[in-house]
Design a protein around this motif. Structure first.
Motif, PDB file in Angstrom:
ATOM      1  N   ALA A  80      -7.165 -51.540   2.547  1.00  0.00           N
ATOM      2  CA  ALA A  80      -7.062 -50.088   2.336  1.00  0.00           C
ATOM      3  C   ALA A  80      -7.298 -49.334   3.644  1.00  0.00           C
ATOM      4  O   ALA A  80      -6.600 -48.366   3.952  1.00  0.00           O
ATOM      5  N   HIS A  81      -8.289 -49.787   4.424  1.00  0.00           N
ATOM      6  CA  HIS A  81      -8.536 -49.173   5.736  1.00  0.00           C
ATOM      7  C   HIS A  81      -7.318 -49.309   6.644  1.00  0.00           C
ATOM      8  O   HIS A  81      -6.922 -48.354   7.324  1.00  0.00           O
ATOM      9  N   GLU A  82      -6.732 -50.501   6.675  1.00  0.00           N
ATOM     10  CA  GLU A  82      -5.608 -50.733   7.578  1.00  0.00           C
ATOM     11  C   GLU A  82      -4.382 -49.921   7.170  1.00  0.00           C
ATOM     12  O   GLU A  82      -3.632 -49.442   8.037  1.00  0.00           O
ATOM     13  N   LEU A  83      -4.162 -49.760   5.883  1.00  0.00           N
ATOM     14  CA  LEU A  83      -3.040 -48.944   5.414  1.00  0.00           C
ATOM     15  C   LEU A  83      -3.263 -47.467   5.735  1.00  0.00           C
ATOM     16  O   LEU A  83      -2.326 -46.756   6.112  1.00  0.00           O
ATOM     17  N   PHE A  84      -4.503 -47.016   5.600  1.00  0.00           N
ATOM     18  CA  PHE A  84      -4.799 -45.641   5.993  1.00  0.00           C
ATOM     19  C   PHE A  84      -4.613 -45.466   7.493  1.00  0.00           C
ATOM     20  O   PHE A  84      -4.081 -44.452   7.956  1.00  0.00           O
ATOM     21  N   GLN A  85      -5.051 -46.456   8.269  1.00  0.00           N
ATOM     22  CA  GLN A  85      -4.860 -46.417   9.712  1.00  0.00           C
ATOM     23  C   GLN A  85      -3.375 -46.316  10.061  1.00  0.00           C
ATOM     24  O   GLN A  85      -2.974 -45.526  10.936  1.00  0.00           O
ATOM     25  N   ALA A  86      -2.548 -47.099   9.374  1.00  0.00           N
ATOM     26  CA  ALA A  86      -1.104 -47.047   9.625  1.00  0.00           C
ATOM     27  C   ALA A  86      -0.564 -45.652   9.342  1.00  0.00           C
ATOM     28  O   ALA A  86       0.226 -45.101  10.124  1.00  0.00           O
ATOM     29  N   ALA A  87      -0.975 -45.065   8.216  1.00  0.00           N
ATOM     30  CA  ALA A  87      -0.521 -43.720   7.870  1.00  0.00           C
ATOM     31  C   ALA A  87      -0.928 -42.711   8.937  1.00  0.00           C
ATOM     32  O   ALA A  87      -0.133 -41.864   9.363  1.00  0.00           O
ATOM     33  N   ALA A  88      -2.180 -42.806   9.389  1.00  0.00           N
ATOM     34  CA  ALA A  88      -2.679 -41.869  10.396  1.00  0.00           C
ATOM     35  C   ALA A  88      -1.901 -42.014  11.703  1.00  0.00           C
ATOM     36  O   ALA A  88      -1.551 -41.004  12.339  1.00  0.00           O
ATOM     37  N   LEU A  89      -1.607 -43.246  12.116  1.00  0.00           N
ATOM     38  CA  LEU A  89      -0.878 -43.461  13.366  1.00  0.00           C
ATOM     39  C   LEU A  89       0.566 -42.968  13.253  1.00  0.00           C
ATOM     40  O   LEU A  89       1.106 -42.387  14.207  1.00  0.00           O
ATOM     41  N   ILE A  90       1.199 -43.219  12.122  1.00  0.00           N
ATOM     42  CA  ILE A  90       2.580 -42.763  11.928  1.00  0.00           C
ATOM     43  C   ILE A  90       2.657 -41.245  12.039  1.00  0.00           C
ATOM     44  O   ILE A  90       3.507 -40.689  12.749  1.00  0.00           O
ATOM     45  N   HIS A  91       1.776 -40.560  11.327  1.00  0.00           N
ATOM     46  CA  HIS A  91       1.770 -39.094  11.370  1.00  0.00           C
ATOM     47  C   HIS A  91       1.377 -38.587  12.751  1.00  0.00           C
ATOM     48  O   HIS A  91       1.949 -37.610  13.256  1.00  0.00           O
ATOM     49  N   ASP A  92       0.389 -39.245  13.374  1.00  0.00           N
ATOM     50  CA  ASP A  92      -0.071 -38.830  14.698  1.00  0.00           C
ATOM     51  C   ASP A  92       1.057 -38.916  15.719  1.00  0.00           C
ATOM     52  O   ASP A  92       1.216 -38.021  16.565  1.00  0.00           O
ATOM     53  N   ASP A  93       1.855 -39.975  15.650  1.00  0.00           N
ATOM     54  CA  ASP A  93       2.952 -40.134  16.604  1.00  0.00           C
ATOM     55  C   ASP A  93       4.020 -39.061  16.428  1.00  0.00           C
ATOM     56  O   ASP A  93       4.635 -38.627  17.413  1.00  0.00           O
ATOM     57  N   VAL A  94       4.246 -38.631  15.199  1.00  0.00           N
ATOM     58  CA  VAL A  94       5.189 -37.524  14.973  1.00  0.00           C
ATOM     59  C   VAL A  94       4.653 -36.250  15.611  1.00  0.00           C
ATOM     60  O   VAL A  94       5.352 -35.540  16.345  1.00  0.00           O
ATOM     61  N   MET A  95       3.375 -35.952  15.365  1.00  0.00           N
ATOM     62  CA  MET A  95       2.788 -34.710  15.870  1.00  0.00           C
ATOM     63  C   MET A  95       2.680 -34.712  17.389  1.00  0.00           C
ATOM     64  O   MET A  95       2.838 -33.667  18.038  1.00  0.00           O
TER      65      MET A  95
END
Length: 365
Positions: A80-95
């Motif tokens: 669950a932590h790693e999936l949240f990390q993936a989501a955060a990185l994906i969104h962060d790279d867009v921003m």
């Protein structure tokens, strides 16, 4: 960090199961969305599994046993932590408009390339950004599913306490990301408290969710009491700050072949890191107009040349800011390590947690 008892392979297997479940769902609901699962699987491939590891060893030092049925729960929480990390990185790279992540095209860039390869209509970059936002959201859904599965057989009071921490962690990251964006958007020179603001961003966006909250969640899963949780927080926050300060230094001075990101990205994006804040304060104190001028013209300039970035990097080093931040990392990590040593936790869990803590701040990627 490899040990005889290493949870990372089990977390990888749990992530593969989550990806397979998403692939089945996509096949039923929207077969044309299959590339989303492919890109997510690639995003999940690799990474240090830092948060999953801190969760596991937080559980172990508080009495969790590797041969108990509860190990499935701690592994699922790690996923669950790693999936949240993936989501955060994906969104962060867009921003941040980043081009790469871990040596590969960032997710929004991968979808923009897919748009072009398939000859779709419209603007490739808008398609890429939109697809990345949706994939990040899908990773959040998968993260919640993994957490729910982990807590299914736990007592309600314990499950509620863990979910409360996980929910707080996710909210803090989102708010920390906003603070980061807000700091970047402020006019240059508008702040006199740049370093305090930068450390506030670190705590909300990275420190707590990278170390403190995973440690706490692992401890809670093992049945830790309030005093033991407080110790985890006292260990995790300074260690998490040191971890992020190391990340900032690697963004400035690291080897791109090791970090997977080009040198200078943080400067071009206008990141108001502790290093930049400290360099600014030192340059002002020394009436160093050359460094201040470089900061004003290169920081946040997406079109800055490699030579411009190199000049600014050298100027930042010359102020002594890099040495200052190295000293901060040493002080913060020593504080955390001393607390670990003081607890009397049993080996091998205690020594492994200590090694993990040291690796988090001494890394090269």
């Amino acid at each position: 960090m490899a040990t005889a008892e290493d949870p990372r392979a089990a977390v990888d297997e749990a992530l593969a199961e989550q990806t397979a479940a998403l692939r089945d769902l996509v096949g039923t609901v929207a077969p044309d969305a299959a590339p989303m699962v492919d890109v997510l699987a690639q995003m999940l491939d690799g990474g240090k599994r830092l948060r999953a590891s801190f969760t596991y060893w937080g559980w172990r030092v508080h009495g969790g046993e590797p041969d108990s049925p509860q190990v499935a729960a701690v592994v699922s929480i790690g996923a669950a932590h790693e999936l949240f990390q993936a989501a955060a990185l994906i969104h962060d790279d867009v921003m941040d408009d980043s081009d790469t992540r871990r040596g590969r095209p960032a997710v929004h860039q991968a979808f923009a390339a897919l748009h072009q390869d398939q000859g779709l209509t419209g603007h490739p970059r808008r398609f890429g950004d939109a697809a990345a936002v949706l994939l990040g959201d899908l990773a959040l859904v998968a993260s919640d599913a993994a957490l729910t599965a982990a807590l299914r057989d736990e007592p309600k009071e314990r499950a509620d306490a863990i979910r409360d921490v996980f929910d707080l962690m996710r909210a803090e990251v989102e708010l920390g990301q906003y603070l980061d964006m807000f700091s970047q958007a402020r006019p240059w020179g508008a702040d006199t408290d740049d370093e305090a603001r930068a450390r506030q961003v670190i705590r909300a966006k990275s420190a707590r969710y990278s170390v403190e909250h995973p440690l706490v969640i692992g401890a809670l899963l093992a049945g830790a009491d309030d005093d033991q949780v407080a110790v985890c927080r006292a260990v995790g926050l300074p260690l998490g700050e040191a971890f992020q300060l190391r990340d900032d230094l690697l963004g400035l001075l690291g080897d791109p072949d090791v970090t997977g990101k080009p040198i200078g990205d943080d400067l071009r994006e206008g990141k108001r890191t502790v290093i930049v804040a400290r360099a600014t304060a030192r340059a002002r104190g020394a009436f160093d107009e050359t460094t201040l001028r470089l900061l004003g013209t290169v920081l946040g300039n997406r079109d800055a040349s490699a030579a411009d970035v190199a000049r600014l990097t050298a100027a930042i080093e010359a102020t002594g800011a890099v040495a200052d931040v190295e000293a901060m990392i040493t002080r913060l990590s020593a504080q955390a390590l001393a607390l670990i040593d003081d607890q009397g936790w049993a080996d091998p869990a205690a020594s492994t947690l200590r090694t993990l803590a040291q690796a988090a701040v001494a890394r090269r990627a």
